[in-house]
Scaffold this active site. Structure first.
Site, PDB file in Angstrom:
ATOM      1  N   LYS A  69      -3.432  -6.497  11.098  1.00  0.00           N
ATOM      2  CA  LYS A  69      -4.721  -6.396  10.396  1.00  0.00           C
ATOM      3  C   LYS A  69      -5.354  -7.765  10.139  1.00  0.00           C
ATOM      4  CE  LYS A  69      -3.774  -1.917   8.323  1.00  0.00           C
ATOM      5  NZ  LYS A  69      -3.623  -1.113   7.112  1.00  0.00           N
ATOM      6  N   GLY A 130       2.649  -3.981  -5.303  1.00  0.00           N
ATOM      7  CA  GLY A 130       2.611  -4.519  -3.939  1.00  0.00           C
ATOM      8  C   GLY A 130       1.526  -5.565  -3.791  1.00  0.00           C
ATOM      9  N   LYS A 159       3.149 -14.345  -4.229  1.00  0.00           N
ATOM     10  CA  LYS A 159       2.136 -13.523  -3.550  1.00  0.00           C
ATOM     11  C   LYS A 159       1.239 -12.817  -4.565  1.00  0.00           C
ATOM     12  CE  LYS A 159       3.558 -11.032   0.174  1.00  0.00           C
ATOM     13  NZ  LYS A 159       4.648 -10.391   0.973  1.00  0.00           N
ATOM     14  N   MET A 223       1.574   5.378  -1.168  1.00  0.00           N
ATOM     15  CA  MET A 223       0.816   5.296   0.093  1.00  0.00           C
ATOM     16  C   MET A 223       1.657   5.744   1.294  1.00  0.00           C
ATOM     17  SD  MET A 223      -1.541   1.943   0.034  1.00  0.00           S
ATOM     18  CE  MET A 223      -2.540   1.492  -1.357  1.00  0.00           C
ATOM     19  N   GLY A 245       0.712   9.566   0.680  1.00  0.00           N
ATOM     20  CA  GLY A 245      -0.442   8.875   1.252  1.00  0.00           C
ATOM     21  C   GLY A 245      -1.108   9.579   2.421  1.00  0.00           C
TER      22      GLY A 245
HETATM   23  P1  NDP Z   1       3.220  -5.478   4.026  1.00  0.00           P
HETATM   24  O1  NDP Z   1       4.408  -5.776   4.862  1.00  0.00           O
HETATM   25  O2  NDP Z   1       1.969  -6.277   4.201  1.00  0.00           O
HETATM   26  O3  NDP Z   1       3.621  -5.617   2.463  1.00  0.00           O
HETATM   27  C1  NDP Z   1       4.811  -5.094   1.999  1.00  0.00           C
HETATM   28  C2  NDP Z   1       4.810  -5.029   0.468  1.00  0.00           C
HETATM   29  O4  NDP Z   1       5.941  -4.263   0.075  1.00  0.00           O
HETATM   30  C3  NDP Z   1       4.948  -6.394  -0.207  1.00  0.00           C
HETATM   31  O5  NDP Z   1       4.266  -6.365  -1.424  1.00  0.00           O
HETATM   32  C4  NDP Z   1       6.462  -6.483  -0.429  1.00  0.00           C
HETATM   33  O6  NDP Z   1       6.835  -7.288  -1.509  1.00  0.00           O
HETATM   34  C5  NDP Z   1       6.764  -5.044  -0.791  1.00  0.00           C
HETATM   35  N1  NDP Z   1       8.164  -4.670  -0.583  1.00  0.00           N
HETATM   36  C6  NDP Z   1       8.792  -4.463   0.592  1.00  0.00           C
HETATM   37  N2  NDP Z   1      10.070  -4.111   0.388  1.00  0.00           N
HETATM   38  C7  NDP Z   1      10.245  -4.110  -0.972  1.00  0.00           C
HETATM   39  C8  NDP Z   1      11.354  -3.819  -1.815  1.00  0.00           C
HETATM   40  N3  NDP Z   1      12.531  -3.451  -1.311  1.00  0.00           N
HETATM   41  N4  NDP Z   1      11.185  -3.887  -3.143  1.00  0.00           N
HETATM   42  C9  NDP Z   1       9.982  -4.251  -3.663  1.00  0.00           C
HETATM   43  N5  NDP Z   1       8.894  -4.543  -2.924  1.00  0.00           N
HETATM   44  C10 NDP Z   1       9.033  -4.466  -1.585  1.00  0.00           C
HETATM   45  O7  NDP Z   1       2.948  -3.922   4.227  1.00  0.00           O
HETATM   46  P2  NDP Z   1       1.564  -3.152   3.961  1.00  0.00           P
HETATM   47  O8  NDP Z   1       1.014  -3.652   2.684  1.00  0.00           O
HETATM   48  O9  NDP Z   1       0.690  -3.199   5.156  1.00  0.00           O
HETATM   49  O10 NDP Z   1       2.045  -1.618   3.825  1.00  0.00           O
HETATM   50  C11 NDP Z   1       2.697  -1.153   2.659  1.00  0.00           C
HETATM   51  C12 NDP Z   1       2.907   0.341   2.749  1.00  0.00           C
HETATM   52  O11 NDP Z   1       1.680   1.044   2.673  1.00  0.00           O
HETATM   53  C13 NDP Z   1       3.561   0.785   4.055  1.00  0.00           C
HETATM   54  O12 NDP Z   1       4.584   1.710   3.727  1.00  0.00           O
HETATM   55  C14 NDP Z   1       2.458   1.468   4.821  1.00  0.00           C
HETATM   56  O13 NDP Z   1       2.936   2.507   5.647  1.00  0.00           O
HETATM   57  C15 NDP Z   1       1.611   2.029   3.686  1.00  0.00           C
HETATM   58  N6  NDP Z   1       0.209   2.210   4.079  1.00  0.00           N
HETATM   59  C16 NDP Z   1      -0.312   3.481   4.040  1.00  0.00           C
HETATM   60  C17 NDP Z   1      -1.627   3.703   4.379  1.00  0.00           C
HETATM   61  C18 NDP Z   1      -2.174   5.102   4.309  1.00  0.00           C
HETATM   62  O14 NDP Z   1      -3.263   5.329   4.851  1.00  0.00           O
HETATM   63  N7  NDP Z   1      -1.511   6.035   3.650  1.00  0.00           N
HETATM   64  C19 NDP Z   1      -2.522   2.615   4.816  1.00  0.00           C
HETATM   65  C20 NDP Z   1      -1.893   1.298   4.787  1.00  0.00           C
HETATM   66  C21 NDP Z   1      -0.565   1.137   4.448  1.00  0.00           C
HETATM   67  P3  NDP Z   1       7.106  -8.879  -1.305  1.00  0.00           P
HETATM   68  O15 NDP Z   1       5.767  -9.532  -1.373  1.00  0.00           O
HETATM   69  O16 NDP Z   1       8.012  -9.193  -2.427  1.00  0.00           O
HETATM   70  O17 NDP Z   1       7.778  -9.020   0.055  1.00  0.00           O
END
Ligand code: NDP
Length: 277
Positions: A69, A130, A159, A223, A245
């Site tokens: 993205k 997030g 972040k 989501m 989501g």
């Molecule tokens: P990114 O990889 O950009 O971000 C991941 C986020 O998840 C970060 O904030 C990260 O925290 C956090 N995270 C990951 N693992 C953990 C954990 N074990 N414990 C706590 N925090 C965690 O992903 P996206 O933001 O693009 O996507 C996030 C989710 O949203 C996905 O599951 C995606 O499928 C869903 N989504 C759904 C959509 C829909 O239309 N329903 C549209 C877009 C996304 P940190 O910064 O600490 O690493």
């Protein structure tokens, strides 16, 4: 005159799980449009090259998903307001020599809440967990609805600070309190809506939120879709209302469809059919 078949794609890595081809095929059938919409797997270092090849093959538009993205934002020559603020693009439109970038994730979330779940964000207290691409994509759309406050939290504090600083001015202009908090310090029984925008559920990981953050009058919105997540299970254990989501996914797709075809598709039956699968 015979209708020219238009060609669309969703580009990501991985991409095999994407429901977008199915959703857009359903919308097109309902609208009586002839389109081809396929899922394209791009190698991680070749998003630009793959997109340019598709453009040369007369692609009219593309959806862009994880992890491209930001790169789609860089590739676009013009941006919608939401894409510019999110600095992320999930919908591309190719017009002559122009590449127009949009972000429909926030519109999808807000529309799902308002139209399908019947929850108005105005005057609500909202927690967003997030600070990745999904969170970035929805913050401005939530602020536009004028909640009492929007609180951001994330596992990685750096972040969290960066995203809060970037969105601070927009929140001020819209007269919304934008706060941030550590996960361990989230107040008990305060929020009306708690949105999980993390990918933690992919690994069944716990977010380490205190049980008392949830309550029977709040909505827990994940989501993620396709399975019951630890976040949803925890919220249910505290009698909170819950949703996944799928509605957001279909509503953001509907907005992309509208951008490309200027037709607003029906979403309710598509959401229902995907939920019952
Ligand atoms: P990114 O990889 O950009 O971000 C991941 C986020 O998840 C970060 O904030 C990260 O925290 C956090 N995270 C990951 N693992 C953990 C954990 N074990 N414990 C706590 N925090 C965690 O992903 P996206 O933001 O693009 O996507 C996030 C989710 O949203 C996905 O599951 C995606 O499928 C869903 N989504 C759904 C959509 C829909 O239309 N329903 C549209 C877009 C996304 P940190 O910064 O600490 O690493």
């Amino acid at each position: 005159m015979t209708e020219v078949k238009k060609y669309f794609a969703v580009i990501g890595n991985p991409i095999h799980h994407s429901l977008s081809p199915q959703i857009h095929a359903t919308f097109a059938k309902e609208a009586g449009l002839l389109i081809d919409y396929e899922a394209v797997l791009s190698p991680l270092d070749q998003f630009k090259q793959i997109t340019e090849i598709l453009i040369s093959q007369k692609l009219s538009g593309a959806n862009v998903t994880l992890p491209f993205k930001k790169e789609a934002y860089q590739l676009a020559t013009t941006h919608s307001n939401h894409a510019r603020i999110a600095e992320a693009v999930n919908t591309l439109e190719f017009r002559d020599d122009e590449i127009i970038g949009y972000n429909t994730d926030g519109i999808g979330l807000v529309r799902d809440l308002a139209q399908n779940i019947k929850i108005n964000l105005t005057h609500k207290k909202i927690l967003l967990i997030g600070a990745g691409g999904a969170a970035e994509g929805v913050i401005f759309s939530i602020l536009e609805k004028k909640p009492i406050d929007l609180t951001l939290t994330n596992r990685t504090i750096e972040k969290l600070i960066a995203i809060k600083n970037r969105m601070h001015g927009y929140a001020q202009n819209l007269h919304v309190n934008l706060n941030m908090i550590e996960i361990a310090k989230i107040p008990h029984q305060y929020f009306d809506i708690i949105i999980n925008a993390t990918s933690s559920s992919l690994n069944e990981a716990d977010l380490y939120i205190d049980n008392k953050v949830f309550h029977e009058k709040c909505l827990a919105y994940d989501m993620m879709y396709g399975k019951e997540t630890p976040f949803i299970r925890q919220a249910k254990s505290q009698q909170a209302k819950t949703t996944d989501g799928i509605g957001m996914l279909v509503e953001q797709a509907a907005e992309s469809f509208f951008i490309w075809h200027h037709i607003k598709p029906q979403t309710k039956s598509v959401i229902e059919s995907l939920r019952t699968k």
